[in-house]
Scaffold this active site. Structure first.
Site, short mmCIF file in Angstrom:
data_model
loop_
_atom_site.label_atom_id
_atom_site.label_comp_id
_atom_site.label_asym_id
_atom_site.label_seq_id
_atom_site.Cartn_x
_atom_site.Cartn_y
_atom_site.Cartn_z
N ASN A 1 0.72 -1.08 -0.07
CA ASN A 1 -0.07 0.15 0.01
C ASN A 1 0.77 1.38 -0.16
OD1 ASN A 1 -2.68 1.84 0.70
ND2 ASN A 1 -1.19 1.99 2.50
N TYR B 1 3.28 9.97 -11.69
CA TYR B 1 2.61 9.21 -10.62
C TYR B 1 1.68 8.07 -11.22
CZ TYR B 1 -0.96 7.85 -7.08
OH TYR B 1 -1.76 7.22 -6.44
N LYS C 1 1.86 3.75 -11.23
CA LYS C 1 0.87 2.92 -10.82
C LYS C 1 0.62 1.80 -11.82
CE LYS C 1 -0.04 4.33 -6.76
NZ LYS C 1 0.06 3.20 -5.44
N1 NAP Z 1 -6.23 8.67 -1.37
C1 NAP Z 1 -6.57 8.29 -2.38
O1 NAP Z 1 -7.38 9.22 -2.85
C2 NAP Z 1 -5.85 7.35 -3.17
C3 NAP Z 1 -5.93 7.16 -4.61
C4 NAP Z 1 -5.51 6.23 -5.54
C5 NAP Z 1 -4.27 5.51 -4.94
N2 NAP Z 1 -4.06 5.48 -3.76
C6 NAP Z 1 -3.00 4.97 -3.14
O2 NAP Z 1 -3.33 4.28 -1.90
C7 NAP Z 1 -1.96 4.11 -1.14
C8 NAP Z 1 -2.25 4.68 0.39
O3 NAP Z 1 -2.35 6.24 -0.14
P1 NAP Z 1 -3.05 7.28 0.98
O4 NAP Z 1 -3.77 8.14 0.01
O5 NAP Z 1 -3.44 6.48 2.13
O6 NAP Z 1 -1.72 8.18 1.21
P2 NAP Z 1 -0.64 8.54 2.58
O7 NAP Z 1 -1.51 8.95 3.89
O8 NAP Z 1 0.33 9.59 1.99
O9 NAP Z 1 -0.02 7.16 2.81
C9 NAP Z 1 1.13 6.79 2.20
C10 NAP Z 1 1.71 5.82 3.13
O10 NAP Z 1 2.83 5.21 2.39
C11 NAP Z 1 4.03 5.37 3.19
N3 NAP Z 1 5.26 5.28 2.35
C12 NAP Z 1 5.71 6.20 1.36
N4 NAP Z 1 6.90 5.73 1.01
C13 NAP Z 1 7.21 4.69 1.72
C14 NAP Z 1 8.37 3.94 1.67
N5 NAP Z 1 9.66 3.95 0.62
N6 NAP Z 1 8.82 2.89 2.52
C15 NAP Z 1 7.36 2.79 3.44
N7 NAP Z 1 6.40 3.24 3.38
C16 NAP Z 1 6.37 4.48 2.59
C17 NAP Z 1 3.74 6.64 4.10
O11 NAP Z 1 4.37 6.47 5.19
P3 NAP Z 1 5.88 7.31 5.73
O12 NAP Z 1 6.02 8.58 4.90
O13 NAP Z 1 5.77 7.11 7.21
O14 NAP Z 1 6.76 6.02 5.18
C18 NAP Z 1 2.23 6.34 4.25
O15 NAP Z 1 2.28 5.79 5.46
C19 NAP Z 1 -0.93 4.77 -1.94
O16 NAP Z 1 -0.38 3.76 -2.74
C20 NAP Z 1 -1.51 5.64 -2.97
O17 NAP Z 1 -0.89 5.83 -4.33
C21 NAP Z 1 -4.57 6.40 -3.00
#
Ligand code: NAP
Length: 234
Positions: free
Chosen positions: A87, A153, A157
């Site tokens: 994730n 981005y 994906k």
């Molecule tokens: N929210 C949306 O609308 C949406 C839409 C489409 C897809 N997504 C996908 O859903 C997933 C979660 O996103 P979110 O929206 O919940 O965003 P978020 O709150 O920014 O969460 C991203 C998470 O990834 C972690 N992370 C980033 N780089 C990392 C690394 N190198 N190693 C380990 N952990 C890492 C971050 O934690 P740290 O910074 O503490 O490492 C954070 O916990 C992502 O893959 C995103 O692309 C989200």
């Protein structure tokens, strides 16, 4: 089940962990880079279910050495991983003309190569009946609406989506199922970065619950699928 989830320090990953620990049926390893946020996750999880088995570990899927993680799995998960939820993710919002090559490298490392690394490292612990769930995005879903500023981005994906289909085929003999949820919007820090001011109809906890449920049941019904999880665009 023994479940590992990356990107657990915020957003939908954080919420998915809280859903997974509620039943007391699973051992959960929550990974992300920010130790302070993981400590908060641990406190909330223990508050919700004092008996839950949760390990919150600071780990960077792109840069850290996997040997320590492998030892930890051997010692604490009896050397078995039933579910891996990839994730973790990072987003850069910038017009294509302004993107540097390093921006593309960062997107590919965080949203694709990091997942490749953890899958390769944990494969030895996965077997018949286990599930790899990749978290993709509608931005990378073929034929979906596209948005300015999200080319690096979205392309990263799309790579994860195709990897999902390839691995589902390659792991048939081991009995490992591989799926991907291409998320639409959910209210998180990342969404605010992608679409400032936009309010999603889906809360982070709702999407987190959906991911948690799919992670433990989806592989009974799907394999090699990239499933759009969106009620609106964006
Ligand atoms: N929210 C949306 O609308 C949406 C839409 C489409 C897809 N997504 C996908 O859903 C997933 C979660 O996103 P979110 O929206 O919940 O965003 P978020 O709150 O920014 O969460 C991203 C998470 O990834 C972690 N992370 C980033 N780089 C990392 C690394 N190198 N190693 C380990 N952990 C890492 C971050 O934690 P740290 O910074 O503490 O490492 C954070 O916990 C992502 O893959 C995103 O692309 C989200």
């Amino acid at each position: 089940m023994n479940i590992i989830i990356t990107g657990a320090s915020s957003g939908v990953g954080f919420e998915a962990v809280l859903e997974l620990i509620l039943s007391g049926k699973h051992k959960v390893m929550a990974l992300a880079r920010s130790q302070d946020k993981l400590t908060r996750l641990l406190e909330i999880a223990k508050g919700l279910n004092p008996d839950c088995e949760i390990f919150a570990i600071a780990f960077d899927i792109v840069h850290d050495d996997y040997a320590g993680l492998q030892q930890f799995i051997t010692a604490n998960f009896d050397g078995r991983v039933d579910v891996l939820v990839n994730n973790a993710g990072v987003l850069i919002n910038k017009p294509f003309a302004d993107l540097k090559e390093m921006d593309f490298v960062e997107m590919l490392q965080s949203n694709y190569i990091g997942h490749v690394r953890i899958i390769q490292s944990l494969l030895q612990f996965m077997g018949d009946g286990s599930h790899i769930l990749n978290i993709g995005s509608m931005g990378g879903f073929q034929g979906s609406a596209k948005f300015n500023g999200l080319s690096a981005y979205s392309a990263s994906k799309a790579a994860l989506h195709t990897l999902t289909e390839c691995l589902a085929q390659e792991f048939v003999e081991q009995g490992i199922k591989v799926n991907c949820l291409a998320l639409g919007s959910a209210q998180t820090e990342m969404l605010e970065q992608a679409f400032p001011g936009y309010e999603s109809p889906v809360m982070a906890f709702e999407m987190g619950k959906y991911i948690a449920d799919f992670a433990v049941t989806g592989h009974r019904f799907f394999n090699g699928k990239v499933l759009p999880v969106a009620v609106s665009t964006p």
